[in-house]
Design a protein around this motif. Sequence first.
Motif, mmCIF file in Angstrom:
data_model
loop_
_atom_site.group_PDB
_atom_site.id
_atom_site.type_symbol
_atom_site.label_atom_id
_atom_site.label_comp_id
_atom_site.label_asym_id
_atom_site.label_seq_id
_atom_site.Cartn_x
_atom_site.Cartn_y
_atom_site.Cartn_z
ATOM 1 N N THR A 50 0.854 -1.184 0.000
ATOM 2 C CA THR A 50 0.000 0.000 0.000
ATOM 3 C C THR A 50 0.890 1.234 0.000
ATOM 4 N N LEU A 51 0.539 2.190 -0.841
ATOM 5 C CA LEU A 51 1.293 3.431 -0.928
ATOM 6 C C LEU A 51 1.308 4.139 0.426
ATOM 7 N N THR A 52 2.495 4.502 0.905
ATOM 8 C CA THR A 52 2.607 5.166 2.208
ATOM 9 C C THR A 52 2.837 6.666 2.077
ATOM 10 N N GLY A 53 3.061 7.148 0.884
ATOM 11 C CA GLY A 53 3.280 8.585 0.668
ATOM 12 C C GLY A 53 2.346 9.082 -0.419
ATOM 13 N N ASN A 54 2.726 10.171 -1.030
ATOM 14 C CA ASN A 54 1.933 10.749 -2.109
ATOM 15 C C ASN A 54 2.302 10.134 -3.445
ATOM 16 N N GLY A 55 1.303 9.893 -4.266
ATOM 17 C CA GLY A 55 1.529 9.467 -5.631
ATOM 18 C C GLY A 55 1.603 10.680 -6.548
ATOM 19 N N LEU A 56 1.949 10.459 -7.796
ATOM 20 C CA LEU A 56 2.100 11.543 -8.758
ATOM 21 C C LEU A 56 0.806 12.317 -8.984
ATOM 22 N N ARG A 57 -0.341 11.660 -8.786
ATOM 23 C CA ARG A 57 -1.622 12.327 -9.033
ATOM 24 C C ARG A 57 -1.923 13.424 -8.014
ATOM 25 N N THR A 58 -1.167 13.484 -6.928
ATOM 26 C CA THR A 58 -1.390 14.546 -5.933
ATOM 27 C C THR A 58 -0.697 15.850 -6.331
ATOM 28 N N ILE A 59 0.131 15.799 -7.358
ATOM 29 C CA ILE A 59 0.833 17.001 -7.827
ATOM 30 C C ILE A 59 -0.169 17.883 -8.564
ATOM 31 N N ASN A 60 -0.184 19.171 -8.244
ATOM 32 C CA ASN A 60 -1.194 20.065 -8.811
ATOM 33 C C ASN A 60 -0.867 20.479 -10.251
ATOM 34 N N ARG A 61 -1.881 20.967 -10.921
ATOM 35 C CA ARG A 61 -1.776 21.368 -12.326
ATOM 36 C C ARG A 61 -0.702 22.436 -12.541
ATOM 37 N N GLU A 62 -0.622 23.396 -11.638
ATOM 38 C CA GLU A 62 0.357 24.469 -11.788
ATOM 39 C C GLU A 62 1.788 23.922 -11.816
ATOM 40 N N SER A 63 2.050 22.900 -11.003
ATOM 41 C CA SER A 63 3.382 22.285 -11.000
ATOM 42 C C SER A 63 3.657 21.566 -12.317
ATOM 43 N N TRP A 64 2.637 20.882 -12.857
ATOM 44 C CA TRP A 64 2.821 20.219 -14.159
ATOM 45 C C TRP A 64 3.053 21.260 -15.253
ATOM 46 N N GLU A 65 2.392 22.398 -15.155
ATOM 47 C CA GLU A 65 2.580 23.456 -16.150
ATOM 48 C C GLU A 65 4.020 23.963 -16.160
ATOM 49 N N VAL A 66 4.640 24.042 -14.983
ATOM 50 C CA VAL A 66 6.045 24.463 -14.909
ATOM 51 C C VAL A 66 6.937 23.444 -15.621
ATOM 52 N N VAL A 67 6.690 22.159 -15.404
ATOM 53 C CA VAL A 67 7.464 21.109 -16.096
ATOM 54 C C VAL A 67 7.280 21.245 -17.609
ATOM 55 N N LEU A 68 6.049 21.486 -18.039
ATOM 56 C CA LEU A 68 5.757 21.558 -19.470
ATOM 57 C C LEU A 68 6.314 22.812 -20.139
#
Length: 184
Positions: A50-68
């Motif tokens: 069982t996942l004990t931390g945060n998965g990638l889906r918890t990362i917000n849209r604004e953070s993905w926009e910075v990567v992009l």
Amino acid sequence: MAANNTNKSRDLALDRVRQASFCWDQVGFFEGAEKLLEVWFELPRDDRDTLTGNGLRTINRESWEVVLEHVSCKIISVKSNEVTDAYLLSESSMFISEDRFILKTCGVTTLLAAVPSLIALVQKECNVINVRDIFYSRKNFERPELQTQLYRRFDHEVAYLDKIFSNGAAYCLGRMNGDRWYLY
């Protein structure tokens, strides 16, 4: 200092968008060959897997926009279900699951430029240290001279990835004097 780096990243992204516009407006050509990047991360789990931390889906849209911004594409819309977030991008699509990042782009996007910021983001937001696996592929380009320098030759892309990942391997499927698919 962080604001200065953000401004430099945005300026670089704008330069890439201008280059894409130049290719279409001045040359009348759009490179349709897809570039694909998949990265699997090793997330912390307990004895019951069982996942004990945060998965990638918890990362917000604004953070993905910075990567992009490093890739020279933007998020247009998002659809989600119980296992995946699917992003429609200005230059194709991105899919995020609990432990996997998939980015598909075309044109003169700079897909590999996302890798360092992606790893840093996932390490920060999800407490992930290890990339479990990476897969990068693309078809040979019809007009490689219109790509940024890194993408004009696959051996340059391999050298770039080898600086980040120590156990990478590169392959070519197909005819060297015809259509072929490059894999890393």
